[in-house]
Write a protein that holds these residues in place. Structure first.
Motif, PDB file in Angstrom:
ATOM      1  N   PHE A  40      69.551  39.992  19.118  1.00 15.65           N
ATOM      2  CA  PHE A  40      68.370  40.639  18.532  1.00 15.65           C
ATOM      3  C   PHE A  40      67.136  39.747  18.582  1.00 15.65           C
ATOM      4  N   ASP A  41      67.268  38.589  19.168  1.00 16.71           N
ATOM      5  CA  ASP A  41      66.149  37.654  19.254  1.00 16.71           C
ATOM      6  C   ASP A  41      65.479  37.459  17.896  1.00 16.71           C
ATOM      7  N   THR A  42      66.283  37.210  16.892  1.00 16.45           N
ATOM      8  CA  THR A  42      65.723  36.984  15.559  1.00 16.45           C
ATOM      9  C   THR A  42      66.465  35.833  14.878  1.00 16.45           C
ATOM     10  N   THR A  43      65.994  35.483  13.685  1.00 14.57           N
ATOM     11  CA  THR A  43      66.582  34.351  12.965  1.00 14.57           C
ATOM     12  C   THR A  43      67.150  34.810  11.626  1.00 14.57           C
ATOM     13  N   GLN A 112      65.223  49.088  12.993  1.00 19.00           N
ATOM     14  CA  GLN A 112      65.744  47.875  13.626  1.00 19.00           C
ATOM     15  C   GLN A 112      66.688  47.125  12.690  1.00 19.00           C
ATOM     16  N   PHE A 113      66.326  47.090  11.407  1.00 18.85           N
ATOM     17  CA  PHE A 113      67.204  46.394  10.471  1.00 18.85           C
ATOM     18  C   PHE A 113      68.565  47.078  10.397  1.00 18.85           C
ATOM     19  N   HIS A 114      68.549  48.377  10.432  1.00 19.51           N
ATOM     20  CA  HIS A 114      69.815  49.100  10.346  1.00 19.51           C
ATOM     21  C   HIS A 114      70.754  48.720  11.485  1.00 19.51           C
ATOM     22  N   ASP A 115      70.203  48.637  12.683  1.00 16.10           N
ATOM     23  CA  ASP A 115      71.025  48.233  13.834  1.00 16.10           C
ATOM     24  C   ASP A 115      71.583  46.825  13.655  1.00 16.10           C
ATOM     25  N   MET A 116      70.719  45.915  13.247  1.00 20.74           N
ATOM     26  CA  MET A 116      71.153  44.538  13.065  1.00 20.74           C
ATOM     27  C   MET A 116      72.197  44.429  11.971  1.00 20.74           C
ATOM     28  N   ALA A 117      71.958  45.135  10.875  1.00 23.14           N
ATOM     29  CA  ALA A 117      72.843  45.006   9.722  1.00 23.14           C
ATOM     30  C   ALA A 117      74.253  45.474  10.058  1.00 23.14           C
TER      31      ALA A 117
END
Lengths: 159, 159
Positions: A40-43, A112-117
Motif C-alpha cells: 500500500f506504499d504507506t507507513t 482506502q483504509f478499508h482495503d488496508m485494514a
DNA sequence: TATTGTTATACTCTATAACTATA
DNA sequence: TATAGTTATAGAGTATAACAATA
C-alpha cells in the motif's frame, strides 16, 4: 535472532519476559511495516492515524489524535499534511474555537483504509495463528494488567 | 492513550491483542529509553549491544552481533564505533581470518554495564509488578508460541 | 495567561547499496 | 565468487522548543 540472550541476573523471569515481549513485538511490527510499504506504499503511523479516524466519523482534533497515538503534536501535523495532500483526510473547522480543527477521513480515505485494514487484520490473525482462542484471551487479559501498571505509573509524580 | 481503539472488523480478538501488545511494549520501552538517557546518558541499542557482549566474554563478531540484535550490519558498526571511542568495548583480531573482528567489553565497559543492568532490571521488575509469578511464566510461554510462529514464517520462501 | 496547532530543528534508529579487503 | 565489515545515504519516527493565533 536471539535478543533474549540479554537475560542475566537474579530476577531472570521478569527480564526474560520483557525481552520476549520486545522480540515478539518487533517481529510482528517489522513484518507489518514492510507489508504495508510493499502493498500500500504507506507507513504504520499513517495507518494508525487513519484507523483512529475511522472510529470517529465526526473527526478528531489534533491534540486528541496526538494523545491517542502517543506521540507529540508536531508529528501529527506532518502525517496529517501528507494525508491531506493525497486526499485521504481533510481538516474541518471546529465551530466556536477558531484555533482548532477536526481531521476526518474523506470518502476516498475511508475506502482506502478499508482495503488496508482487511489485509492488515489478516496478517495479524496469521501472527497469532499458533494460539487458541483461550490463549488469545489470556494474553489479552494479562497484558491488560501490565498496561494498567504502566499507565498508573505515568500518572504519578516523577520519582 | 487509547491506541487500542483501532480495533474494528470481524476478527476483533486477534487485532485487539496485537494493539495491546504494541501499547504495552511501547509504554515499557519509552520508559526504559528515557530512564537510560537520564541516568546513564545512553540508548537502548547501546545497552543491548553491551548486554550481548556481557554474555560472551570472548567477544562476538560483527555479523553475530547483527544477527542477535536483529538489525543490519551498518548500524552495528556505528554503535560499536561510539562505544570504542568511549572505551567501553574494543575490537580484537580473529586469528585465521583477517577480515573479521571480535568485539569485547573492556573492564570499564563491564563495570558500567553492570551498574546499568542492575537499574534496568529493577525497572523491568516494576513494570511487571502487577503480575504473579505464575502470570509471568504463562505470558512467557504464550509469547514463545508467537515468536515461533513469526520465526518459522520468516524462514519460509516469500509469500 | 493558557491553549491549539504549526514550524524548525535535531537526533535516534534503521535499511539499502556500493565499497574494500580478505577468503 | 563469496564473505566480513565499513561507508554513505536516505528515510521513518520521534522529541523539544519557539512561535502565531485564539481563548
Amino acid at each position: 535472532m536471539d535478543m533474549e540472550a540479554r537475560a542475566h541476573s537474579e530476577h531472570p523471569e521478569a527480564l526474560r519476559l520483557w525481552l520476549r515481549l520486545l522480540t515478539c513485538t518487533q517481529l510482528v511490527e517489522k513484518q507489518l511495516r514492510s507489508r504495508l510499504r510493499e502493498r500500500f506504499d504507506t507507513t504504520l503511523p499513517r495507518f494508525d492515524l487513519m484507523a483512529q479516524l475511522e472510529r470517529a466519523p465526526e473527526g478528531l482534533k489534533m491534540n486528541e489524535l496526538s494523545r491517542r497515538m502517543m506521540v507529540t503534536g508536531g508529528n501529527v501535523t506532518g502525517i496529517t499534511d501528507q494525508l491531506v495532500q493525497e486526499g485521504l483526510v481533510d481538516r474541518v473547522d471546529v465551530e466556536g474555537d477558531r484555533r482548532a480543527y477536526r481531521v476526518r477521513l474523506t470518502a476516498r480515505g475511508r475506502k482506502q483504509f478499508h482495503d488496508m485494514a482487511q489485509q492488515h487484520e489478516q496478517w495479524v490473525v496469521e501472527a497469532f495463528g499458533g494460539l487458541s482462542e483461550k490463549d488469545v484471551s489470556t494474553l489479552h487479559r494479562l497484558l491488560g494488567r501490565v498496561k494498567e501498571t504502566m499507565v498508573a505509573r505515568s500518572q504519578e509524580p516523577a520519582a
